[in-house]
Each structure stands twice: as C-alpha cells, then as structure tokens.
Design an enzyme around this catalytic site. Structure first.
Site, PDB file in Angstrom:
ATOM      1  N   THR A 214     -10.765  -8.222  -8.110  1.00 17.08           N
ATOM      2  CA  THR A 214     -11.315  -6.876  -8.016  1.00 17.08           C
ATOM      3  C   THR A 214     -10.305  -5.884  -8.591  1.00 17.08           C
ATOM      4  OG1 THR A 214     -12.527  -7.553  -6.053  1.00 17.08           O
ATOM      5  CG2 THR A 214     -12.280  -5.187  -6.398  1.00 17.08           C
TER       6      THR A 214
ATOM      7  N   GLY B 278       0.837  -1.197   0.000  1.00 17.08           N
ATOM      8  CA  GLY B 278       0.000   0.000   0.000  1.00 17.08           C
ATOM      9  C   GLY B 278       0.870   1.245   0.000  1.00 17.08           C
TER      10      GLY B 278
ATOM     11  N   TYR C 147      -0.201 -17.903   0.029  1.00 20.82           N
ATOM     12  CA  TYR C 147      -1.389 -17.041   0.051  1.00 20.82           C
ATOM     13  C   TYR C 147      -2.649 -17.873   0.276  1.00 20.82           C
ATOM     14  CZ  TYR C 147      -4.673 -13.433  -1.697  1.00 20.82           C
ATOM     15  OH  TYR C 147      -5.689 -12.514  -1.833  1.00 20.82           O
TER      16      TYR C 147
ATOM     17  N   GLY D 206      -7.689 -11.888  18.483  1.00 22.32           N
ATOM     18  CA  GLY D 206      -7.456 -11.702  19.918  1.00 22.32           C
ATOM     19  C   GLY D 206      -7.939 -10.328  20.362  1.00 22.32           C
TER      20      GLY D 206
ATOM     21  N   ASP E  93       2.619  -3.363  11.766  1.00 26.21           N
ATOM     22  CA  ASP E  93       2.607  -4.644  11.070  1.00 26.21           C
ATOM     23  C   ASP E  93       1.669  -5.585  11.836  1.00 26.21           C
ATOM     24  OD1 ASP E  93       3.425  -7.324  10.215  1.00 26.21           O
ATOM     25  OD2 ASP E  93       5.044  -6.257   9.183  1.00 26.21           O
TER      26      ASP E  93
HETATM   27  P1  NAD Z   1      -3.136  -4.390  -1.585  1.00 19.30           P
HETATM   28  O1  NAD Z   1      -1.832  -5.089  -1.690  1.00 19.30           O
HETATM   29  O2  NAD Z   1      -3.329  -3.127  -2.364  1.00 19.30           O
HETATM   30  O3  NAD Z   1      -3.497  -4.081  -0.076  1.00 19.30           O
HETATM   31  C1  NAD Z   1      -3.020  -4.825   1.012  1.00 19.30           C
HETATM   32  C2  NAD Z   1      -2.581  -3.858   2.083  1.00 19.30           C
HETATM   33  O4  NAD Z   1      -2.115  -4.592   3.221  1.00 19.30           O
HETATM   34  C3  NAD Z   1      -1.403  -2.968   1.633  1.00 19.30           C
HETATM   35  O5  NAD Z   1      -1.676  -1.632   1.963  1.00 19.30           O
HETATM   36  C4  NAD Z   1      -0.218  -3.523   2.397  1.00 19.30           C
HETATM   37  O6  NAD Z   1       0.782  -2.560   2.629  1.00 19.30           O
HETATM   38  C5  NAD Z   1      -0.893  -4.013   3.668  1.00 19.30           C
HETATM   39  N1  NAD Z   1      -0.127  -5.047   4.358  1.00 19.30           N
HETATM   40  C6  NAD Z   1       0.463  -6.147   3.831  1.00 19.30           C
HETATM   41  N2  NAD Z   1       1.086  -6.852   4.794  1.00 19.30           N
HETATM   42  C7  NAD Z   1       0.871  -6.189   5.960  1.00 19.30           C
HETATM   43  C8  NAD Z   1       1.262  -6.414   7.304  1.00 19.30           C
HETATM   44  N3  NAD Z   1       2.003  -7.485   7.650  1.00 19.30           N
HETATM   45  N4  NAD Z   1       0.875  -5.521   8.256  1.00 19.30           N
HETATM   46  C9  NAD Z   1       0.142  -4.429   7.915  1.00 19.30           C
HETATM   47  N5  NAD Z   1      -0.241  -4.157   6.654  1.00 19.30           N
HETATM   48  C10 NAD Z   1       0.106  -5.037   5.696  1.00 19.30           C
HETATM   49  O7  NAD Z   1      -4.248  -5.468  -2.003  1.00 19.30           O
HETATM   50  P2  NAD Z   1      -5.834  -5.305  -2.128  1.00 19.30           P
HETATM   51  O8  NAD Z   1      -6.209  -5.736  -3.484  1.00 19.30           O
HETATM   52  O9  NAD Z   1      -6.277  -3.988  -1.635  1.00 19.30           O
HETATM   53  O10 NAD Z   1      -6.328  -6.455  -1.138  1.00 19.30           O
HETATM   54  C11 NAD Z   1      -6.869  -6.169   0.140  1.00 19.30           C
HETATM   55  C12 NAD Z   1      -7.325  -7.471   0.798  1.00 19.30           C
HETATM   56  O11 NAD Z   1      -8.340  -8.081   0.002  1.00 19.30           O
HETATM   57  C13 NAD Z   1      -6.205  -8.508   0.938  1.00 19.30           C
HETATM   58  O12 NAD Z   1      -6.355  -9.168   2.171  1.00 19.30           O
HETATM   59  C14 NAD Z   1      -6.468  -9.458  -0.196  1.00 19.30           C
HETATM   60  O13 NAD Z   1      -5.993 -10.754   0.085  1.00 19.30           O
HETATM   61  C15 NAD Z   1      -7.981  -9.412  -0.296  1.00 19.30           C
HETATM   62  N6  NAD Z   1      -8.409  -9.775  -1.651  1.00 19.30           N
HETATM   63  C16 NAD Z   1      -8.261  -8.897  -2.691  1.00 19.30           C
HETATM   64  C17 NAD Z   1      -8.627  -9.285  -3.970  1.00 19.30           C
HETATM   65  C18 NAD Z   1      -8.487  -8.358  -5.144  1.00 19.30           C
HETATM   66  O14 NAD Z   1      -8.752  -8.787  -6.263  1.00 19.30           O
HETATM   67  N7  NAD Z   1      -8.134  -7.113  -4.975  1.00 19.30           N
HETATM   68  C19 NAD Z   1      -9.156 -10.561  -4.194  1.00 19.30           C
HETATM   69  C20 NAD Z   1      -9.266 -11.430  -3.107  1.00 19.30           C
HETATM   70  C21 NAD Z   1      -8.913 -11.022  -1.837  1.00 19.30           C
END
Ligand code: NAD
Ligand code: UDP
Length: 312
Positions: A176, A39, A146, A103, A59
């Site tokens: 998405t 992000g 994943y 938790g 984190d």
């Molecule tokens: P993204 O990578 O843009 O967002 C994920 C966010 O989580 C980022 O801002 C990243 O910096 C943060 N992050 C990662 N590891 C972290 C940690 N250890 N601690 C704190 N922050 C952390 O991806 P997205 O597309 O916005 O996805 C958001 C959620 O939706 C995710 O959990 C993803 O698995 C789920 N998801 C998304 C899609 C899609 O198509 N976009 C599909 C299925 C599931």
C-alpha cells in the site's frame, strides 16, 4: 453524538493516520497510540485540535488499559529496512503487541482488527494468492522477524477467538502506498518518487522483474472499515489489495514518466528472500465486504507525487 470509541495502535504511522482521519470524519472518538518508531506526530498534527482525538505515546509491547468499543491493531514497522533494524523488537511488537491488545479486547469485550500482511505468504508458490494458501516463508531469514511475527499474531488472534470468544477480524494487506509514507522508509514507491523528484538515480534491486500489486491507501482504509463492520462470524483472514500487478521496472518507468524526471535507472543487489511475485486474489473481499479497490496506479501515484513534492 459520538458513535464509537476506537483505539488505533500505530495510529501515527502512514496507514494509521489515514484511518484516524476517516474514523473521526465518521463521528467516532479516536485514541491514537504510537511509540513513534516509524510514525511521526506530523502525520496527525492536523487532528490535535479535535476534542474527539487523543494521542498517546505508548509501546504495545507493554500492557495498556482503556475502555473502547473497537481496536485496530496496526503497531509494527512495515518497511523491510525498518523491521530488520531491530529484528527482535519487531517480533516482540507483533507477538507481545497482539497478546496485550487481545487481552485488552477480551477484558473490555471490544472487537479487534489485526493488520496482517501479504508477507504471511512469503515468496509464494501459488499465484495469485488466495487466503487458503499457507505460504512459503523462510523461518530464519532476513524477513522472518516480520513474516513469522505477523503469522504468530494471526495464530494468537484465531486462538483468542476460539478459546475466549474475542471478536476478531484479520486482514492481509498487500503493498500500500500514498501520502504520509515516510520519505526515507526504504519502501519502493517512496524511494522511487523521492529519487525521481530529486534527480537521483532510481535504485532497482535485482533485475526489476519481481512483481508487486500496489494499492492506494484510501482503498485500504475503506476495506478496513468494511471489515470491522462486517458480521461477527466473518473473522477473515481476508486479502485487501489491488490485483493490478506490475514489475518493479514498470513501476520505475511509470514514476519517471509521471514526474518528468531525468533520473536514470541503476541496478543494485537484490536483498535475500525478496519475493519474486505478489498479487492478491480478492474474491473473498468482494463477496463478504462488497469491496474492491477504486484507485488505479496512475491516479494514486499522482496524488503521492504531489505529497512528496510538497514536503521536499
Ligand atoms: P508505518 O511504519 O508507517 O506505521 C507503523 C506505526 O506503528 C508507526 O507509527 C510506528 O511508530 C508504530 N509502532 C511500531 N512499533 C510500535 C510499538 N512497539 N508500539 C507502538 N507503536 C509502534 O507502517 P504502515 O505502512 O502504516 O503499516 C501499518 C500496519 O499495516 C503495520 O502493522 C503493517 O505491518 C501493516 N501492513 C502495511 C502494509 C503497507 O504496504 N503499508 C502492507 C502490509 C501490512
Ligand atoms: N525495491 C527496489 N528498489 C528500492 C526499494 C525496493 O527495487 O529502492 C524492490 C524490492 O527489492 C522489492 C520491491 O521493490 O522487490 C518492493 O519492496 P518494498 O520494500 O516496497 O516492499 P516488500 O513488498 O518487498 O515488502
């Protein structure tokens, strides 16, 4: 009057930033937690002057203490390129992140929603995918950090609910797309649009006959809000996705058409364990949440193309 205090983990990511926008618009106080792995601050910079928005660098693999009413747990890299970059960390984020957030939810009696994924179905052998399908996942493959991380998180959610009465909500999100996807995160929609806008070759992995069903981000956010607001008895998992299915070749052709690009399509090797088909059955979401996607591919792609054109 502030309605609710809400924690969004992964709030500076693509989906999380849109969710923060929407929750603030509805009069809530939002705490956005992110470690900025995939992000960016840029995604929420327009919210920084809002006194009801707080940005925390943290984190989720480490415990976090706060008082909130609701938690949306989104922290986790979502693009295959990024989640495979450090597979152990991806699994820790899913599993330890879930344990830490569950938790917290247990201690403060908050309701918690898990952003799970269609990847829990792996390379599915039933089509379209319904929530009662257990999936077809390679536990030791490139995608397993994943897929199995998200599957374990679902298990943790269900058991915190059964053993500790934590109010849980699980959504399984299908592909998405939309503005604020990271331009270099390697996912197919952002790759194709960036390539088309810059006149570069459009990279199709394999023969392009594999399918995905693409959902615009606003529809997903609406589904998330409805799921959180649904009666406590409805825990999910529930599929949230757009059932309109396209081959990757069709997507490439659509992007070329909408961008009026001169880019050529080139074939590249198909990554291992790449699912051959994916389409959500959304009957459960329709019934329980009165939800279905409203934005179809052309409309969503046009908005997304405008965004990428503005940042190039
Ligand atoms: P993204 O990578 O843009 O967002 C994920 C966010 O989580 C980022 O801002 C990243 O910096 C943060 N992050 C990662 N590891 C972290 C940690 N250890 N601690 C704190 N922050 C952390 O991806 P997205 O597309 O916005 O996805 C958001 C959620 O939706 C995710 O959990 C993803 O698995 C789920 N998801 C998304 C899609 C899609 O198509 N976009 C599909 C299925 C599931
Ligand atoms: N893909 C592709 N070219 C790209 C990026 C992805 O052909 O430049 C394919 C990928 O092999 C997969 C589909 O597009 O079949 C969707 O990939 P993405 O990484 O967006 O998400 P996935 O659904 O595989 O997690």
């Amino acid at each position: 009057m502030i309605k609710k205090k809400i924690l969004v983990t992964g709030g500076a990511g693509f989906v999380g930033s849109h969710l923060c926008d929407r929750l603030l618009k509805e009069g809530n106080e939002v705490i956005c937690l992110d470690n900025y792995f995939t992000g960016q601050k840029q995604n929420v910079v327009h919210l920084l002057n809002n006194p009801f928005f707080e940005l925390v660098r943290h984190d989720v693999t480490m415990p976090f203490f706060i008082e909130v009413d609701e938690i949306y747990n989104l922290a986790c890299p979502a693009s295959p390129v990024h989640y495979q970059y450090n597979a152990i960390k991806t699994m820790k984020t899913s599993v330890m992140g879930a344990i830490n957030m569950l938790g917290l939810a247990k201690r403060i009696k908050a309701k918690i929603l898990q952003a799970s994924t269609s990847e829990v179905y792996g390379d599915p052998q039933i089509h379209p995918q319904t929530e009662n399908y257990w999936g077809h996942v390679n536990p030791i493959g490139e995608r397993s950090c994943y897929d199995e991380g998200k599957r374990s998180a679902e298990t943790l959610f269900v058991n915190y609910h059964k053993q500790n009465n934590v109010k849980i909500k699980i959504i399984r999100i299908f592909n998405t797309y939309g503005p604020r996807m990271h331009p270099h995160d390697g996912r197919v929609v952002s790759n194709f649009i960036m390539q088309a806008l810059q006149g570069e070759d459009i990279t199709i992995y394999g023969d392009g006959q594999q399918t995905r069903s693409f959902q615009y981000v606003d529809d997903l956010v609406e589904g998330m809000i409805r799921m959180m607001a649904s009666p406590d008895e409805f825990t999910g998992p529930v599929n949230i996705g757009n059932p309109n299915e396209f081959t990757i070749l069709q997507l490439a052709e659509r992007v070329i058409e909408l961008t009026h690009s001169k880019s050529k399509i080139v074939r590249m090797a198909l990554p291992p364990d790449d699912p051959t088909q994916r389409q959500p059955n959304i009957e459960l979401a329709k019934k329980e949440l009165d939800w279905e996607p409203k934005i179809q591919l052309n409309e969503g792609l046009i908005k997304t193309i405008e965004y990428f054109a503005s940042i190039i």
